[in-house]
Design an enzyme around this catalytic site. Structure first.
Site, PDB file in Angstrom:
ATOM      1  N   SER A   1       0.902  -1.038  -0.175  1.00  0.00           N
ATOM      2  CA  SER A   1      -0.104   0.470  -0.096  1.00  0.00           C
ATOM      3  C   SER A   1       0.938   1.302  -0.118  1.00  0.00           C
ATOM      4  O   SER A   1       1.841   1.758  -1.134  1.00  0.00           O
ATOM      5  CB  SER A   1      -0.717  -0.206   1.308  1.00  0.00           C
TER       6      SER A   1
ATOM      7  N   ASP B   1     -10.598  -4.120  -4.740  1.00  0.00           N
ATOM      8  CA  ASP B   1      -9.697  -2.439  -4.225  1.00  0.00           C
ATOM      9  C   ASP B   1     -10.071  -1.543  -5.075  1.00  0.00           C
ATOM     10  O   ASP B   1      -9.241  -2.058  -6.183  1.00  0.00           O
ATOM     11  CB  ASP B   1      -7.566  -3.578  -4.324  1.00  0.00           C
TER      12      ASP B   1
ATOM     13  N   HIS C   1      -7.984  -5.206   0.225  1.00  0.00           N
ATOM     14  CA  HIS C   1      -7.085  -4.380   0.663  1.00  0.00           C
ATOM     15  C   HIS C   1      -6.716  -4.679   1.529  1.00  0.00           C
ATOM     16  O   HIS C   1      -7.682  -5.158   2.257  1.00  0.00           O
ATOM     17  CB  HIS C   1      -6.976  -2.976   0.646  1.00  0.00           C
TER      18      HIS C   1
END
Length: 311
Positions: free
Chosen positions: A155, A247, A277
């Site tokens: 991320s 996501d 995610h």
């Protein structure tokens, strides 16, 4: 593909409990929410050993945790945790670091870079740049011989790692960069943002909240944040990427992979069906998440075997 049944149950339980979105409160509340998942997600392999160390940066020292496998490590992986540049502590990613250490046979350096909004852009990026240089030099003193250097993360941590590699360019040699569901752009109008925001662990509102804490809006399109705009992508190291089907960041992660491929960079892209995610931390409870984490570890191991480093 439908959401994985375990993931669906997690989402259903969160909704039933009235768990707020990460962006619904303060940074401190968001951090506490991330930390609260440690116990339910389970521990990592306990055979892995670690030591807490300090990494010297241009702004002082930052904390880090060095994990070592049972056998002599094949390489050194600098791991940069996710959390939207706002959340994430070493303990939050201890289990994942242990898993990657055991399965890859590499040492993992988990870096505690400074968080926003207390430290806004480019503080975290500077920490990561300096941590990579430290790992390539002083960090090798923790081993019997010089090891291949790899960079991995998830991320926003992946975003920092990508930006640091681009910034340092030819000053470091990276055997592999491996990213889980990376932030690669500041464009929140992609189809995945429209299709997979509501009811998911990461929403478009969350991303706006994270970005607003990390940097002033006028620099969101800076190539050190919106990596897709970087002019140096052709110089990227061999790359492994996993995106999640459900996501908001899926499309930009895949756009980054396709751009690297078009530039001739060696790339492995995996879209993981049925997951959302943040799936990497779910490896203890979701079989497909475990499989992908193990694939990442295998890619790390293989990348080390292609490098010949002497003492």
């Amino acid at each position: 593909m439908a959401l994985h049944p375990v993931v669906q149950k997690i989402l259903d339980n969160a909704q039933a409990a009235g768990r707020p979105a990460l962006s619904a409160g303060t940074p401190e509340q968001a951090r506490a929410q991330v930390a609260a998942m440690r116990t339910p997600l389970g521990p990592g392999p306990q055979e892995v050993t670690f030591m807490n160390i300090s990494v010297t940066t241009r702004s002082g020292e930052i904390s880090a945790r060095l994990y070592k496998p049972v056998k002599q490590p094949k390489g050194l992986v600098v791991y940069l945790h996710g959390g939207g540049w706002v959340c994430g502590q070493l303990d939050d990613f201890d289990a994942l670091a242990r898993k990657l250490t055991q399965d890859s046979g590499c040492a993992i350096l988990l870096v505690d870079y400074r968080l926003a909004p207390e430290h806004v852009f480019p503080a975290a990026l500077h920490d990561v740049e300096d941590a990579l240089l430290w790992a390539q030099n002083e960090g090798m003193n923790y081993f019997e011989q010089k090891l291949p250097l790899l960079v991995a993360g998830d991320s926003a941590g992946a975003n920092l790692g990508m930006a640091a590699i681009q910034s340092l360019n030819k000053r470091i040699s990276i055997a592999l960069q491996a990213w889980f569901y990376p932030v690669t752009d500041s464009d929140m109008n992609r189809p995945s943002y429209q299709n997979f925001s509501k009811g998911m662990p990461l929403t478009s509102e969350d991303m706006h909240w994270f970005f607003s804490h990390y940097a002033p809006r006028e620099v969101w399109s800076d190539e050190r944040i919106a990596i897709l705009k970087s002019a140096n992508l052709k110089d990227s190291p061999p790359t492994w990427i996993a995106t999640a089907e459900y996501d908001v960041l899926r499309d930009e992660g895949e756009a980054y992979a396709h751009q690297l491929k078009a530039l001739g960079v060696e790339i492995q892209l995996h879209r993981v069906s049925g997951l959302t995610h943040g799936f990497a931390r779910l490896f203890n409870i979701v079989d497909t998440a475990r499989d992908v984490v193990e694939q990442a570890a295998t890619a790390m191991s293989l990348a080390c075997e292609t490098k010949n480093y002497g003492n």
